[in-house]
Design an enzyme around this catalytic site. Structure first.
Site, PDB file in Angstrom:
ATOM      1  N   LYS A   1       9.470  10.627  -0.086  1.00 36.93           N
ATOM      2  CA  LYS A   1       8.639  10.040   0.970  1.00 36.93           C
ATOM      3  C   LYS A   1       9.495   9.375   1.807  1.00 36.93           C
ATOM      4  O   LYS A   1       9.286   9.188   3.087  1.00 36.93           O
ATOM      5  CB  LYS A   1       7.442   9.110   0.142  1.00 36.93           C
ATOM      6  CG  LYS A   1       6.730   8.292   0.929  1.00 36.93           C
ATOM      7  CD  LYS A   1       5.934   7.035   0.377  1.00 36.93           C
ATOM      8  CE  LYS A   1       5.890   5.956   1.404  1.00 36.93           C
ATOM      9  NZ  LYS A   1       5.369   4.690   0.935  1.00 36.93           N
TER      10      LYS A   1
ATOM     11  N   LYS B   1      15.122  -0.185   5.939  1.00 36.04           N
ATOM     12  CA  LYS B   1      14.580   0.322   4.812  1.00 36.04           C
ATOM     13  C   LYS B   1      14.984   1.942   4.642  1.00 36.04           C
ATOM     14  O   LYS B   1      15.460   2.745   3.719  1.00 36.04           O
ATOM     15  CB  LYS B   1      13.144   0.297   4.302  1.00 36.04           C
ATOM     16  CG  LYS B   1      12.523   1.033   3.274  1.00 36.04           C
ATOM     17  CD  LYS B   1      12.429   0.480   1.943  1.00 36.04           C
ATOM     18  CE  LYS B   1      11.969   1.506   1.048  1.00 36.04           C
ATOM     19  NZ  LYS B   1      12.225   1.205  -0.388  1.00 36.04           N
TER      20      LYS B   1
ATOM     21  N   LEU C   1       0.870  -1.277  -0.122  1.00 33.07           N
ATOM     22  CA  LEU C   1      -0.048   0.014   0.205  1.00 33.07           C
ATOM     23  C   LEU C   1       0.675   1.126   0.021  1.00 33.07           C
ATOM     24  O   LEU C   1       2.063   1.134   0.288  1.00 33.07           O
ATOM     25  CB  LEU C   1      -1.010  -0.064   1.154  1.00 33.07           C
ATOM     26  CG  LEU C   1      -1.788  -1.204   1.066  1.00 33.07           C
ATOM     27  CD1 LEU C   1      -2.874  -1.381   2.399  1.00 33.07           C
ATOM     28  CD2 LEU C   1      -2.890  -0.959   0.003  1.00 33.07           C
ATOM     29  N   PRO C   2       0.286   2.438  -0.359  1.00 33.33           N
ATOM     30  CA  PRO C   2       1.243   3.576  -0.663  1.00 33.33           C
ATOM     31  C   PRO C   2       1.433   4.232   0.591  1.00 33.33           C
ATOM     32  O   PRO C   2       2.669   4.959   0.401  1.00 33.33           O
ATOM     33  CB  PRO C   2       0.352   4.617  -1.348  1.00 33.33           C
ATOM     34  CG  PRO C   2      -1.200   4.118  -1.265  1.00 33.33           C
ATOM     35  CD  PRO C   2      -1.243   2.423  -0.967  1.00 33.33           C
TER      36      PRO C   2
END
Ligand code: NAD
Length: 295
Positions: free
Chosen positions: A245, A170, A64-65
């Site tokens: 992001k 990450k 999902l975003p």
């Protein structure tokens, strides 16, 4: 094994395709009709409703975003967590805040649902080729359960630590990548301004102490390497806005533990201004243009 796959976007769709090709039964869900039709053409089953997503699922994979979409999907008023049968395994591959991963994991435990965070490194091409790197947070036992599924979508599968550790790994990797790409662009531009051939300076750096992935595999100067975004008009690739992001997630992670991330903050400012100049949808290596144009 029955897998429900939620989020069939740029990354999710090729990942789900690889699971279908590995003979899993995959039921998919997305807000986009186009994505669902594509998924169906690969042999996937489109979920007619939420009930169908949960009732037979042994495993739920989400791609999902954002933190909000992930949290809402599991914990919102219509959230599916409470409907899952005990021992269902959730593999969340989205890039989200580690704190949200931990929050959802805590809630999952209260329903006896197993969960790992498993964000990926590698873009759309790696998703298509099944060569993603997965950084997994959660118990060793749940990591081992997720591994056979992740291996059908990726090449390198790492256990990073407890819940949220995959997201932290990450965030750290992408912060370093962002900094490296800016540093590489500055060094190469400086050499070019002094009349050096970009291929020559790249080879020198790659065989000296400044060697790094950006020079060797993802050179930001057009026509130094073939088949990289810089040699194809900076067509994404990995969009500047996605890097922005991820840098936001890195800064959030840093503020939680008051870690010093001076270079990371600077990199975020630089990518933000690049995005504001209209380059949010181009590959992040186009930061070379910002640097070379302001010389
Ligand atoms: P995307 O926007 O292409 O896909 C996200 C999909 O999720 C969309 O199709 C959207 O319709 C769907 N969606 C949103 N809410 C939903 C809901 N409630 N139910 C069902 N579907 C829903 O994004 P993407 O590029 O595929 O990225 C997905 C994740 O992977 C992000 O967290 C991103 O940061 C991460 N990521 C992306 C890349 C990349 O190169 N694109 C690389 C590494 C990681």
């Amino acid at each position: 094994m029955n897998i429900s796959f939620i989020g069939l976007g740029n990354m999710g769709l090729p990942m789900a395709k690889n699971l279908l090709e590995a003979q899993f039964n995959v039921t998919g869900s997305d807000l986009s009709q186009t994505a669902l039709e594509q998924f169906k053409s690969y042999g996937g089953t489109v979920a007619q409703d939420q009930q169908q997503l949960v009732e037979n699922a042994d495993v739920i994979v989400t791609m999902l975003p954002s933190s909000e979409s992930m949290k809402n999907f599991f914990l919102g008023s219509e959230g599916i967590l409470k409907q899952l049968k005990p021992k269902t395994l959730i593999i969340d591959c989205s890039s989200i805040a580690a704190s949200v991963s931990r929050e959802v994991a805590l809630a999952a435990e209260s329903y006896a649902v197993d969960i790992v965070d498993a964000p990926v490194s590698g873009g759309i091409l790696a998703a298509q080729a099944g060569t993603l790197t997965f950084m997994v947070g959660g118990s060793i036992q749940h990591f081992e359960s997720a591994k056979p599924i992740l291996e059908k979508m990726g090449k390198n599968i790492f256990h990073a630590g407890e819940h949220g550790a995959g997201q932290i790994a990450k965030a750290c990797n992408n912060m370093l990548l962002a900094i490296n790409m800016i540093g590489t662009s500055e060094a190469l531009n400086l050499a070019i301004q002094h009349g050096l051939d970009p291929k020559v300076i790249s080879e020198i750096i790659q065989n000296s102490s400044g060697a790094n992935w950006c020079v060797e595999k993802y050179n930001p100067v057009p026509d130094v390497l073939e088949n990289v975004p810089s040699s194809k008009g900076y067509v994404a690739g990995f969009m500047t806005d996605l890097m922005l992001k991820d840098l936001g997630l890195s800064m959030t992670a840093a503020s939680e533990v008051s870690a010093t991330v001076t270079m990371g903050e600077l990199a975020k400012d630089i990518y933000r201004s690049h995005s504001q100049n209209g380059h949010g949808k181009t590959d992040f290596s186009s930061i070379f243009n910002l640097i070379s144009q302001t010389s």
